[in-house]
Design a protein around this motif. Structure first.
Motif, PDB file in Angstrom:
ATOM      1  N   ILE A  37      49.782  31.497 -18.663  1.00 52.59           N
ATOM      2  CA  ILE A  37      48.341  31.598 -18.909  1.00 52.59           C
ATOM      3  C   ILE A  37      47.792  30.232 -19.316  1.00 52.59           C
ATOM      4  O   ILE A  37      46.702  29.842 -18.889  1.00 52.59           O
ATOM      5  N   LYS A  38      48.538  29.497 -20.105  1.00 46.71           N
ATOM      6  CA  LYS A  38      48.109  28.161 -20.515  1.00 46.71           C
ATOM      7  C   LYS A  38      47.968  27.242 -19.304  1.00 46.71           C
ATOM      8  O   LYS A  38      46.999  26.481 -19.202  1.00 46.71           O
ATOM      9  N   VAL A  39      48.901  27.325 -18.362  1.00 44.75           N
ATOM     10  CA  VAL A  39      48.811  26.519 -17.142  1.00 44.75           C
ATOM     11  C   VAL A  39      47.563  26.893 -16.346  1.00 44.75           C
ATOM     12  O   VAL A  39      46.817  26.018 -15.890  1.00 44.75           O
ATOM     13  N   LEU A  40      47.323  28.192 -16.187  1.00 46.01           N
ATOM     14  CA  LEU A  40      46.124  28.644 -15.474  1.00 46.01           C
ATOM     15  C   LEU A  40      44.864  28.086 -16.131  1.00 46.01           C
ATOM     16  O   LEU A  40      43.956  27.600 -15.447  1.00 46.01           O
ATOM     17  N   SER A  41      44.819  28.152 -17.433  1.00 47.30           N
ATOM     18  CA  SER A  41      43.657  27.681 -18.182  1.00 47.30           C
ATOM     19  C   SER A  41      43.478  26.166 -18.063  1.00 47.30           C
ATOM     20  O   SER A  41      42.373  25.682 -17.784  1.00 47.30           O
ATOM     21  N   GLU A  42      44.557  25.426 -18.284  1.00 51.32           N
ATOM     22  CA  GLU A  42      44.477  23.964 -18.231  1.00 51.32           C
ATOM     23  C   GLU A  42      44.089  23.457 -16.845  1.00 51.32           C
ATOM     24  O   GLU A  42      43.340  22.500 -16.718  1.00 51.32           O
ATOM     25  N   ARG A  43      44.613  24.096 -15.797  1.00 50.70           N
ATOM     26  CA  ARG A  43      44.362  23.650 -14.422  1.00 50.70           C
ATOM     27  C   ARG A  43      43.078  24.256 -13.839  1.00 50.70           C
ATOM     28  O   ARG A  43      42.673  23.902 -12.742  1.00 50.70           O
ATOM     29  N   LYS A  44      42.502  25.224 -14.582  1.00 51.16           N
ATOM     30  CA  LYS A  44      41.288  25.921 -14.128  1.00 51.16           C
ATOM     31  C   LYS A  44      41.500  26.552 -12.748  1.00 51.16           C
ATOM     32  O   LYS A  44      40.714  26.360 -11.818  1.00 51.16           O
ATOM     33  N   ILE A  45      42.606  27.308 -12.642  1.00 51.48           N
ATOM     34  CA  ILE A  45      42.945  27.990 -11.401  1.00 51.48           C
ATOM     35  C   ILE A  45      43.134  29.481 -11.667  1.00 51.48           C
ATOM     36  O   ILE A  45      43.265  29.898 -12.811  1.00 51.48           O
ATOM     37  N   GLY A  46      43.165  30.270 -10.608  1.00 49.25           N
ATOM     38  CA  GLY A  46      43.238  31.717 -10.758  1.00 49.25           C
ATOM     39  C   GLY A  46      44.578  32.337 -10.446  1.00 49.25           C
ATOM     40  O   GLY A  46      44.756  33.537 -10.629  1.00 49.25           O
ATOM     41  N   ALA A  47      45.538  31.523  -9.962  1.00 44.03           N
ATOM     42  CA  ALA A  47      46.847  32.092  -9.635  1.00 44.03           C
ATOM     43  C   ALA A  47      47.912  31.009  -9.635  1.00 44.03           C
ATOM     44  O   ALA A  47      47.620  29.830  -9.409  1.00 44.03           O
ATOM     45  N   LEU A  48      49.132  31.445  -9.906  1.00 38.06           N
ATOM     46  CA  LEU A  48      50.312  30.578  -9.859  1.00 38.06           C
ATOM     47  C   LEU A  48      51.347  31.231  -8.969  1.00 38.06           C
ATOM     48  O   LEU A  48      51.548  32.451  -9.042  1.00 38.06           O
ATOM     49  N   LYS A  55      64.134  27.965  -7.136  1.00 31.75           N
ATOM     50  CA  LYS A  55      64.886  27.191  -6.134  1.00 31.75           C
ATOM     51  C   LYS A  55      64.097  27.018  -4.837  1.00 31.75           C
ATOM     52  O   LYS A  55      64.633  27.146  -3.743  1.00 31.75           O
ATOM     53  N   GLY A  56      62.793  26.756  -4.961  1.00 33.96           N
ATOM     54  CA  GLY A  56      61.943  26.527  -3.802  1.00 33.96           C
ATOM     55  C   GLY A  56      61.536  27.777  -3.042  1.00 33.96           C
ATOM     56  O   GLY A  56      60.866  27.690  -2.022  1.00 33.96           O
ATOM     57  N   ARG A  57      61.919  28.929  -3.527  1.00 35.30           N
ATOM     58  CA  ARG A  57      61.630  30.193  -2.858  1.00 35.30           C
ATOM     59  C   ARG A  57      60.612  30.996  -3.661  1.00 35.30           C
ATOM     60  O   ARG A  57      60.704  31.081  -4.884  1.00 35.30           O
ATOM     61  N   ILE A  58      59.645  31.601  -2.964  1.00 31.87           N
ATOM     62  CA  ILE A  58      58.632  32.426  -3.633  1.00 31.87           C
ATOM     63  C   ILE A  58      59.267  33.730  -4.112  1.00 31.87           C
ATOM     64  O   ILE A  58      59.843  34.471  -3.321  1.00 31.87           O
ATOM     65  N   GLU A  59      59.144  33.965  -5.408  1.00 31.99           N
ATOM     66  CA  GLU A  59      59.619  35.221  -6.004  1.00 31.99           C
ATOM     67  C   GLU A  59      58.450  36.176  -6.237  1.00 31.99           C
ATOM     68  O   GLU A  59      58.648  37.386  -6.315  1.00 31.99           O
ATOM     69  N   GLY A  60      57.255  35.607  -6.390  1.00 30.35           N
ATOM     70  CA  GLY A  60      56.073  36.421  -6.637  1.00 30.35           C
ATOM     71  C   GLY A  60      54.860  35.524  -6.812  1.00 30.35           C
ATOM     72  O   GLY A  60      54.921  34.311  -6.613  1.00 30.35           O
ATOM     73  N   ILE A  61      53.765  36.152  -7.193  1.00 28.26           N
ATOM     74  CA  ILE A  61      52.533  35.418  -7.489  1.00 28.26           C
ATOM     75  C   ILE A  61      51.924  36.055  -8.736  1.00 28.26           C
ATOM     76  O   ILE A  61      51.993  37.276  -8.912  1.00 28.26           O
ATOM     77  N   LEU A  62      51.390  35.219  -9.600  1.00 30.98           N
ATOM     78  CA  LEU A  62      50.765  35.691 -10.830  1.00 30.98           C
ATOM     79  C   LEU A  62      49.294  35.323 -10.780  1.00 30.98           C
ATOM     80  O   LEU A  62      48.943  34.135 -10.720  1.00 30.98           O
ATOM     81  N   SER A  63      48.447  36.334 -10.799  1.00 32.07           N
ATOM     82  CA  SER A  63      47.000  36.095 -10.754  1.00 32.07           C
ATOM     83  C   SER A  63      46.345  36.542 -12.058  1.00 32.07           C
ATOM     84  O   SER A  63      46.936  37.286 -12.849  1.00 32.07           O
ATOM     85  N   GLU A  64      45.132  36.096 -12.252  1.00 30.79           N
ATOM     86  CA  GLU A  64      44.359  36.534 -13.414  1.00 30.79           C
ATOM     87  C   GLU A  64      44.280  38.066 -13.438  1.00 30.79           C
ATOM     88  O   GLU A  64      44.357  38.681 -14.494  1.00 30.79           O
ATOM     89  N   ALA A  70      57.957  39.966 -15.221  1.00 31.50           N
ATOM     90  CA  ALA A  70      57.597  41.331 -15.602  1.00 31.50           C
ATOM     91  C   ALA A  70      56.159  41.678 -15.228  1.00 31.50           C
ATOM     92  O   ALA A  70      55.787  42.856 -15.207  1.00 31.50           O
ATOM     93  N   THR A  71      55.362  40.661 -14.925  1.00 28.88           N
ATOM     94  CA  THR A  71      53.932  40.868 -14.666  1.00 28.88           C
ATOM     95  C   THR A  71      53.523  40.529 -13.238  1.00 28.88           C
ATOM     96  O   THR A  71      52.594  41.100 -12.697  1.00 28.88           O
ATOM     97  N   MET A  72      54.224  39.594 -12.619  1.00 29.81           N
ATOM     98  CA  MET A  72      53.827  39.069 -11.302  1.00 29.81           C
ATOM     99  C   MET A  72      53.789  40.151 -10.227  1.00 29.81           C
ATOM    100  O   MET A  72      54.431  41.198 -10.345  1.00 29.81           O
ATOM    101  N   THR A  73      53.054  39.865  -9.177  1.00 32.25           N
ATOM    102  CA  THR A  73      53.068  40.684  -7.976  1.00 32.25           C
ATOM    103  C   THR A  73      54.254  40.214  -7.145  1.00 32.25           C
ATOM    104  O   THR A  73      54.354  39.032  -6.819  1.00 32.25           O
TER     105      THR A  73
END
Length: 142
Positions: free
Chosen positions: A27-38, A43-52, A73-76
């Motif tokens: 959440i701190k990264v989202l806030s600092e970067r002013k973005i809506g998802a991470l 290891k370079g592979r997508i495991e999920g996406i975390l959105s607001e 535990a929260t990501m899509t």
């Protein structure tokens, strides 16, 4: 118009976190970067996406104690992606039908960018303005 055109304009940089990072840190990264998802990557592979949206949902369901839990535990987990050659009209339809606002761009298994609905709107507005200017110039010379 393709996804590649938007990425070439906005850049290919992505923000990501590891699955075991605490939700509060993400959440701190989202806030600092002013973005809506991470992207959640390992290891370079997508495991999920975390959105607001994911964060609001889990906070509403389980309260503030989730802030100390890992992002995993929260990501899509089911992440839809696109390619650079995909059309903007095509990804707009995917985003609308899937009801999400962020789409990773993947080429040959490698994440090369992240497109948001805001990126698409910005691009479309700029395109519209250029068309309007071209029409005004055409009318002046006609």
């Amino acid at each position: 118009m393709t996804v590649r055109a938007i990425l070439d304009s906005k850049g290919h940089h992505i923000e990501s976190v590891e699955p075991d990072v605490k939700l509060s840190a993400a959440i701190k990264v989202l806030s600092e970067r002013k973005i809506g998802a991470l992207l959640v990557m390992s290891k370079g592979r997508i495991e999920g996406i975390l959105s607001e949206r994911d964060i609001v949902r889990v906070l509403g369901e389980r309260g503030a104690r989730v802030l100390d839990e890992p992002v995993s535990a929260t990501m899509t987990r089911k992440v839809v992606s696109c390619r650079q050659a995909d059309t903007v009209a095509g990804i707009m339809e995917i985003m609308t039908l899937g009801k999400f606002r962020h789409l990773p761009v993947v080429e040959e298994g490698v994440v090369v960018g992240l497109i948001s609905i805001g990126d698409i709107v910005k691009w479309r507005v700029r395109e519209y303005e250029m068309e309007q200017e071209a029409m005004r110039e055409y009318i002046k010379t006609a």
